[in-house]
Design a protein around this motif. Structure first.
Motif: not given
Length: 850
Positions: A270-277
């Motif tokens: 996203g424009n304010r954060g990213s994640m991978l799990s």
């Protein structure tokens, strides 16, 4: 989670089922009125018998502790009932001849109804093997709807089923908790329950040092799509730690009891954060392993501040005007390895290791103008770089021995360690942008704790339950802090007015409790208990011993429930203790912003709170309504005391004293409407009137001050599922103005919408969520007033966001019947600033010791 599901199922059968309404109930699910052998059972006895065996429809394995209820077919009255044994077998004895219906239910499985059962006198009817299939329906202790509800009201808690929140994909736990009724989460991630920030926060029924260091930071480390449920317990029994005057929040992450190998991939950008799990599991026979990890990055988090304050010292007034521009970025990681093993069919062992890492970096540029009486203005600039780094390790080993349904003994252990670095560097410039000097605060902390806990419970007859246990917690905190200064060039030297120091803090707690549950003939359910906790404190700094010494507290609790004509009435009382947090005890200055300085008080004592609660719940056709009225009285409360600084012009110094009184009375309203089997929406509102009493210092004299007013918040949510795997959800929340001892804090709003599309037979999904997309920023406006100072503070948060998420499941699994897992430690920490229960440093600023 399995142990919670199983315990809930057993309690349903023995205690709650007698209060359910006549069959059939809401959503077409039977709700038996009474079980034989319990108080109020007046069914006639005969010579017939019904027996059978319950198995899983996929694995064909026996399902233990399934609830079986027998109804008279013509009247719909519940006349008998039992639970299956550990082999899934059950018997209903001494039955009279007649026509019956049987309802079979267990959490995690579809309810099954057997109609048209004809029983003759003396007949021994064997129903043979009965298969139950798993489904997404959840048995509710108060009501069962035709679809799995997003929010459920249970006997002792409210449950938010976060796994059904499709808009939270790619977010974190903060996004989830904002949607839970009774809770308020500000835009910094600080959590409060009914306006009270003194709450316990547990993860999977146990504490974690990632929560102890900072609740708001910890929530950012938990991905939203790994949360199964959030439980809000407003009237905890004596079995729970006495800590946390506001109540308990228990975050349950997703687990499974599947056989085979699986791997889940979750990602979002996203424009304010990213994640991978990545989370995987392997189970074969009696043993199971889980391994997982995720990383989350935050960026484009912008904050602007505006401060205007006036202070009066010795008749001289100084006006401060300050503006700030800040941004932050961070990397979070959490990695876990778990193991469980069935030593025997009635004994289990669970172990786990979890490592968490946090790397938060924030920058802020401050421009300050000081206006003094009969003097020219002074303009200064301050550039602050702060680092919040931590590494957390939690290791647990738990054992559970089940003797028979509801009779069990458990031993739980937990070791936690948190290495935390909280530093900041500041460059000071004059009005011409020339560097005048530099400042540095170094804060290295180590927090360790070990917990041993043992619990035992046993039924007394069929309408009573006795629980008792003991617990010991050993905590040690070491904190080294120093404040250094330097010229524009050259090395740093210690600041004489803020000397370096070391805080060594030992806090050991010994606790014991007993709890008793009783169901009367008139179908009241009563649960009462007592808990005693003794706290041993040994604390010192480089200047000598500090602290208030040892103290003990007796904590009673009482809960009662009764269903009258479909309305469930709950009455609760409990007493809670709130120990001061180290950031409130620490005598070190927190001067990241020199215009707002905080210093702790090592002489603080704990505060005690009496909580009263009356709740009403009812199903009105397809609408579930809950109304709760509560009162909270806290004396000897830990309150902030603010006064102008005698040495730093224009600065306000905040410390803490046990001089406050906090009284709050209000209501929580909640309604969930199942418009169709695929569309539901709800609305909730929280309103309470609070009175705050404390003291302030005016011209060297202590003065009592009082403030009061209403606090209101509320929200609305809706969700819908469509054909071909499509789904949508929307949520909105508004927090009104909050009353403080010396002023008020402005409110804020938050809203989000999301859509998702499942594919590959629900193995994968793609989602899109947007939040606050109509607003460029939110403004939190706070105002403090006193005779010798005033302050107006505006914080502007830019949190417009959009996220694209992707999820995919790999692996072929087979369903196994739910198994009981060993119980685990439930710890609590202490009161903190900003709503965290912590025994550690402040979330920001870097000066509170750990």
């Amino acid at each position: 989670m399995n142990k919670f599901l199983l315990a809930t199922s057993i309690l349903l059968t023995v205690f709650v089922t007698p209060t359910f309404a006549q069959f059939p109930g809401a959503g077409g699910t039977a709700q038996p009125k009474a079980l034989p052998g319990t108080a109020g059972d007046q069914s006639p006895k005969g010579t017939s018998r019904i027996s059978g065996s319950i198995v899983d429809s996929v694995s064909a394995n026996a399902i233990e502790f399934v609830s079986i209820a027998l109804y008279n077919k013509s009247t719909g009255q519940a006349i008998d009932g039992t639970v299956a044994d550990e082999k899934g077998k059950f018997e209903l004895n001494k039955l009279v001849a007649g026509e019956y219906k049987i309802l079979i239910s267990f959490i995690g499985y579809s309810n099954k109804s057997l109609d048209n059962i004809k029983l003759e006198k003396g007949q021994q009817l064997d129903l043979g093997i009965i298969k139950l299939g798993s489904n997404i329906k959840t048995l509710n202790e108060v009501t069962v709807t035709g679809q799995a509800a997003l929010i459920e009201e249970k006997v002792d808690r409210l449950v938010y089923n976060a796994e059904k929140d499709i808009a939270a994909k790619g977010g974190d736990a903060t996004d989830i908790l904002r949607k839970v009724p009774l809770l308020s989460v500000d835009l910094d991630g600080n959590v409060s329950l009914r306006g009270n920030q003194n709450i316990r926060v547990l993860i999977n029924n146990k504490p974690s040092t990632i929560v102890a260091s900072s609740v708001s930071d910890a929530l950012k480390q938990i991905p939203a799509d790994q949360i199964k449920t959030v439980e809000v317990i407003t009237s905890p029994s004596s079995k729970y730690d006495a800590e946390g005057s506001g109540g308990i929040i228990n975050i349950i992450t997703k687990k499974n009891s599947l056989q085979g190998l699986n791997l889940n991939v979750d990602s979002g950008i996203g424009n304010r954060g990213s994640m991978l799990s990545l989370n995987g599991g392997y189970r074969k026979g009696k043993a199971g392993f889980t391994i997982g990890g995720f990383g989350r990055g935050m960026y484009n988090t912008i904050t602007k501040t505006s401060l205007e304050q006036t202070s009066i010292v010795a008749g001289n007034a100084t006006t401060t005007t300050q503006t700030g521009d800040g941004n932050s970025k961070g990397l979070f990681g959490n990695y876990n390895l778990g193991f469980d093993y069935d030593l025997a069919k009635n004994q289990s062992l669970t172990a786990g290791v979890r490592y968490g890492v946090r790397n938060m970096i924030s920058e802020q540029d401050l421009i300050t103008r000081l206006t003094k009486s009969s003097a020219s203005d002074e303009i200064s600039k301050r550039n602050v770089d702060a680092k919040n780094l931590s590494g957390t390790v939690d290791v647990n080993l738990d054992y559970l021995h089940t003797f028979k349904p509801q009779q069990e003994w458990s031993i739980s252990t937990l070791y936690s360690r948190n290495d935390l670095t909280n530093n900041f560097d500041a460059n000071l410039l004059n009005g011409s942008d020339q560097l005048t000097n530099r400042q540095r605060n170094l804060n290295k902390n180590l927090n360790q704790e070990f917990t041993f806990q043992s619990d035992y419970q046993t039924p007394v007859k069929k309408n009573q339950l006795l629980e008792f246990g003991g617990k010991a917690i050993f905590r040690q905190v070491n904190s080294d802090y120093s404040f250094l200064i330097a010229e524009p060039t050259g090395g740093f030297v210690p600041e004489k007015d803020q000397p370096s120091g070391e805080l060594l803090y030992h806090q050991n707690i010994a606790a014991g409790y007993t709890s008793y549950t009783y169901t009367t003939k008139s179908r009241y359910t009563l649960k009462g208990g007592l808990r005693y906790e003794h706290t041993f404190i040994d604390a010192s700094t480089n200047e000598g011993s500090v602290g208030v010494g040892n103290y003990g507290v007796l904590v009673p609790s009482m809960n009662a429930s009764k269903t009258v004509k479909g309305t469930t009435i709950k009455l609760g009382y409990n007493r809670r203790i709130q120990r001061p947090g180290l950031q409130q005890l620490n005598p070190n200055f927190n001067s990241a912003n020199p215009q707002n300085i905080t210093i702790g008080n090592p002489e603080l004592r704990p505060e005690l709170t009496n909580n009263f609660e009356l709740g009403l719940s009812k199903n009105i056709k397809k609408t579930f309504v809950n109304a709760t009225f509560f009162g909270r009285v806290t004396n000897n409360a830990i309150s902030q005391v603010r006064q102008p600084s005698d040495t730093l012009a224009g600065a306000i110094v905040t410390t803490y004293e046990n001089i406050g009184k906090q009284h709050a009375y209000g209501t929580n309203l909640f309604a969930n409407i199942a418009a169709t089997t695929k569309i539901n929406f709800g609305i909730f509102a929280n309103a309470f009137y609070t009175t705050l009493t404390g003291q302030t210092i005016e011209n060297g004299i202590s003065k009592e001050i009082t403030n009061s007013g209403f606090n209101v918040s509320g929200g609305i949510f809706s969700q819908a599922t469509f054909r071909n795997g499509w789904g949508a959800q929307a949520f909105g929340f508004m927090q009104g103005t909050q009353v403080q001892i010396q002023g008020k804090q402005g409110g804020f709003g938050f809203y989000t919408i999301g859509v998702k599309k499942d594919f590959a037979n629900k193995k994968g999904s793609v989602g899109l969520a947007a939040e606050n997309f109509l607003s460029r920023r939110f403004n939190i406006h706070s105002q403090l007033d006193s005779r010798n100072f005033s302050q107006v503070n505006d914080i502007y948060l830019y949190n417009r966001g959009v996220r694209l998420t992707f999820t995919y499941k790999i692996g072929k699994m087979t369903m196994d019947a739910p198994k009981r897992k060993a119980k685990s430690v439930n710890n609590d920490d202490v009161k903190s600033e900003g709503g965290a229960q912590q025994l550690g440093p402040a979330p920001s600023g870097g000066n509170a010791p750990r």
